[in-house]
Design an enzyme around this catalytic site. Structure first.
Site, mmCIF file in Angstrom:
data_model
loop_
_atom_site.group_PDB
_atom_site.id
_atom_site.type_symbol
_atom_site.label_atom_id
_atom_site.label_comp_id
_atom_site.label_asym_id
_atom_site.label_seq_id
_atom_site.Cartn_x
_atom_site.Cartn_y
_atom_site.Cartn_z
ATOM 1 N N SER A 1 0.799 -1.234 0.000
ATOM 2 C CA SER A 1 0.000 0.000 0.000
ATOM 3 C C SER A 1 0.827 1.277 0.000
ATOM 4 O O SER A 1 0.271 2.361 -0.196
ATOM 5 C CB SER A 1 -0.957 0.014 1.190
ATOM 6 O OG SER A 1 -1.998 -0.910 0.998
ATOM 7 N N LYS B 1 0.216 3.512 -2.972
ATOM 8 C CA LYS B 1 -0.894 4.454 -3.152
ATOM 9 C C LYS B 1 -0.410 5.879 -3.404
ATOM 10 O O LYS B 1 -0.986 6.614 -4.200
ATOM 11 C CB LYS B 1 -1.823 4.402 -1.936
ATOM 12 C CG LYS B 1 -2.640 3.111 -1.825
ATOM 13 C CD LYS B 1 -3.504 3.100 -0.582
ATOM 14 C CE LYS B 1 -4.506 1.944 -0.585
ATOM 15 N NZ LYS B 1 -3.879 0.625 -0.465
ATOM 16 N N TYR C 1 -10.760 3.190 5.423
ATOM 17 C CA TYR C 1 -9.711 2.666 4.538
ATOM 18 C C TYR C 1 -10.351 1.726 3.531
ATOM 19 O O TYR C 1 -10.998 0.750 3.896
ATOM 20 C CB TYR C 1 -8.662 1.921 5.355
ATOM 21 C CG TYR C 1 -7.389 1.669 4.603
ATOM 22 C CD1 TYR C 1 -6.331 2.566 4.706
ATOM 23 C CD2 TYR C 1 -7.232 0.558 3.799
ATOM 24 C CE1 TYR C 1 -5.148 2.346 4.014
ATOM 25 C CE2 TYR C 1 -6.060 0.334 3.105
ATOM 26 C CZ TYR C 1 -5.018 1.225 3.216
ATOM 27 O OH TYR C 1 -3.845 1.003 2.525
ATOM 28 N N ASN D 1 -9.381 -0.064 -0.303
ATOM 29 C CA ASN D 1 -8.533 -0.247 -1.468
ATOM 30 C C ASN D 1 -9.283 -0.034 -2.782
ATOM 31 O O ASN D 1 -8.657 0.192 -3.814
ATOM 32 C CB ASN D 1 -7.924 -1.651 -1.439
ATOM 33 C CG ASN D 1 -6.837 -1.784 -0.383
ATOM 34 O OD1 ASN D 1 -5.728 -1.296 -0.549
ATOM 35 N ND2 ASN D 1 -7.159 -2.435 0.724
ATOM 36 N N HIS E 1 3.425 6.013 4.933
ATOM 37 C CA HIS E 1 2.413 4.982 4.702
ATOM 38 C C HIS E 1 3.017 3.632 5.035
ATOM 39 O O HIS E 1 4.230 3.431 4.903
ATOM 40 C CB HIS E 1 1.941 4.982 3.252
ATOM 41 C CG HIS E 1 0.503 4.566 3.079
ATOM 42 N ND1 HIS E 1 0.077 3.262 3.239
ATOM 43 C CD2 HIS E 1 -0.607 5.275 2.765
ATOM 44 C CE1 HIS E 1 -1.226 3.193 3.026
ATOM 45 N NE2 HIS E 1 -1.675 4.418 2.740
ATOM 46 N N ASP F 1 -5.982 -10.663 1.319
ATOM 47 C CA ASP F 1 -5.117 -9.524 1.591
ATOM 48 C C ASP F 1 -4.739 -9.538 3.068
ATOM 49 O O ASP F 1 -5.257 -10.330 3.855
ATOM 50 C CB ASP F 1 -5.840 -8.228 1.234
ATOM 51 C CG ASP F 1 -4.919 -7.017 1.221
ATOM 52 O OD1 ASP F 1 -3.690 -7.192 1.132
ATOM 53 O OD2 ASP F 1 -5.424 -5.883 1.314
#
Length: 516
Positions: A59, A62, A150, A152, A285, A478
């Protein structure tokens, strides 16, 4: 910089954060201050980890997706007209692309939804599987722009929007817009997690039960997917420093403060989380995939950056925080002298969000579980406790919780009573077009989801109190997994079960009706 403290912290990483291997580095004033690799990229083959070994940064990708957006498109609103194509059944206001970038869309996370759509943790999720799953969404957690959750989905949709806009692949866009200018010479998009580069293996497990190779078979792009070495990531941090005084510098634009629709400052924006470490503002992040944990942090006021990449599941955020504090020369915060009252202990139901808050006193701290993992809170008084992510205020059997980074305040009431039998049966979610079958094996309850991705594995279900249960999900496609799904029983006037409301932090308040 405090080099002696930093050297000790770096050397202590393998022992404090036990696992097969990892890399870490620090950039100060635009130069690499320290870098270190340890352990093995593949233990079975005896392949050592190096600072040139590429790992999936998950992540952390991102911010690079948002970087392409700002560099290539400019105003995110230019892509807003296409968003509805991905969400044809969505009720209410359609989120904007800026909402996507700031995690303010309110969309349920699509990796969490793979669980309720019947996916197996080691199953295959291909390139074409995302869009039909996204297209089934009808409702959001909240009015877009008003809060944080949050998801994705935001960045998967953004990935497709960018490729359509440019007429080129995201692989090319990353390379042209970001990796080249930043000097990230070996970074690339590796969307298929079943094909890791440089022979690197991620490991599940821990030092108590041992470590075993993680199996990943998902395809992700935009929300994650980049593989990069420590050298690549240190180049990114140097690029950030080199462009720090340029008002149009990419990282300066990415890290601009964001707000919610009511004007409240947000702690997330354009693929970057914002926090403080000992009063120092930090942007960065984390990243996670089964077998990998990653973190980068940048303290702009100190011209200081830290990167930690692990091929196991130790706490990379804490490792990065420890390095940052060591570089700043900060000592550990002394523990509180107070002892937490065991009256805190128990489960509390936040009915509005459909989530359980679990609290357990642990010395001078509280362990609280509300999102995907436990959070540690320090007592302020007998009935109040806080952490950067959450504050709790107890009043008898009620707790007022506040999550300032999410613009979320809620009341949770202690769950009491004994479970009433009769949960067994088959349930259907009209919104998801998916089923949940609950069965009793002996004296134990289990649930099995079925939907777009097949029929999933059995999950254990445990009673918490009257008409409240948890379904345990500690492994999924995930990482981190959704954790416990809260199950609330809904009854008709005759007290018969007519349906369930199921949710986790990433995918809340999913309605199921009993059909058999």
């Amino acid at each position: 910089m405090h080099l002696s403290s930093l050297k000790r912290a770096l050397e202590g990483l393998p022992e404090k954060f036990k696992g097969p291997g990892g890399v870490a580095g620090v950039v100060a004033n635009g130069e690499v201050l320290a870098r270190q690799a340890w352990g093995y990229a593949d233990m079975a083959r005896g392949q050592t980890m190096t600072t040139a070994t590429r790992l999936p940064i998950c992540s952390i990708s991102k911010q690079f997706t948002c970087g392409v957006l700002l560099d290539l498109v400019g105003d995110p609103a230019r892509l807003d007209g296409r968003v509805a194509d991905f969400l044809p059944r969505l009720e209410g206001r359609t989120p904007s692309v800026a909402n996507f970038c700031n995690m303010q869309s309110g969309l349920r996370d699509y990796w969490a939804l793979t669980v309720v759509q019947g996916a197996h943790p080691e199953g295959i999720f291909g390139h074409e599987d995302a869009r039909p799953l996204l297209a089934r969404m009808c409702t959001t957690h909240f009015e877009p722009g008003s809060s944080y959750s949050y998801s994705n989905c935001n960045f998967r949709i953004l990935s497709d929007l960018l490729e359509d806009f440019a007429g080129r692949s995201l692989t090319e866009l990353y390379a042209e817009q970001l990796f080249g200018p930043a000097g990230m010479e070996t970074a690339l998009l590796t969307a298929d997690t079943s094909k890791p580069v440089d022979g690197v293996t991620g490991y599940e497990g821990n030092d108590q039960v041992g470590f075993f190779p993680a199996t990943n078979r998902i395809y992700w792009t935009g929300d994650a997917g980049i593989s990069a070495s420590l050298e690549d990531m240190l180049a990114w941090e140097r690029y950030i420093d080199a462009t720090r005084d340029n008002a149009e510098g990419l990282y300066r634009r990415l890290s601009q403060p964001q707000t919610y629709s009511d004007g409240t400052p947000a702690r997330y924006g354009y693929g970057l989380s914002h926090e403080t470490v000992d009063g120092v503002a930090v942007s960065g992040h984390g990243g996670a995939l089964r077998g990998f944990r990653l973190q980068r942090m940048h303290a702009a006021s100190k011209r200081l950056s830290v990167v930690v990449l692990l091929n196991h599941e130790a706490d990379s955020h804490e490792a990065a925080r420890m390095l940052l504090r060591a570089a700043l020369g900060h000592d550990e915060t002394p523990a509180s002298a107070d002892t937490a009252d065991e009256g805190w202990n128990g489960h509390y139901l936040d009915r509005a969000n459909g989530l359980l808050l679990g609290v357990k006193a642990d010395g001078a701290m509280l362990d609280a579980h509300y999102a995907t993992s436990s959070e540690r809170l320090r007592l302020n008084s007998k009935n109040t406790a806080e952490a950067p992510s959450m504050t709790l205020a107890r009043d008898g059997d009620a707790i007022r919780l506040n999550r300032p980074g999410e613009n979320l305040s809620a009341s949770a009431v202690r769950v009491t009573g004994d479970a009433v039998p009769g949960l067994e049966g088959k349930y259907f979610s009209r919104e998801l077009e998916a089923w949940l079958e609950i069965d009793r094996a002996g004296t134990a309850l289990f649930g099995c989801f079925e939907g777009l991705l097949g029929r999933g594995p059995m999950h254990t279900i445990y009673p918490v109190g009257r008409d409240v249960f948890v379904l345990s999900c500690q492994r999924s496609m995930d990482a981190p997994a959704p954790g416990n799904w809260t199950i609330q029983v809904e009854r008709d006037a005759a007290k018969n079960i007519r349906g369930l409301v199921i949710g986790c932090w990433l995918a809340r308040n999913i309605a199921y009706e009993k059909v058999a």
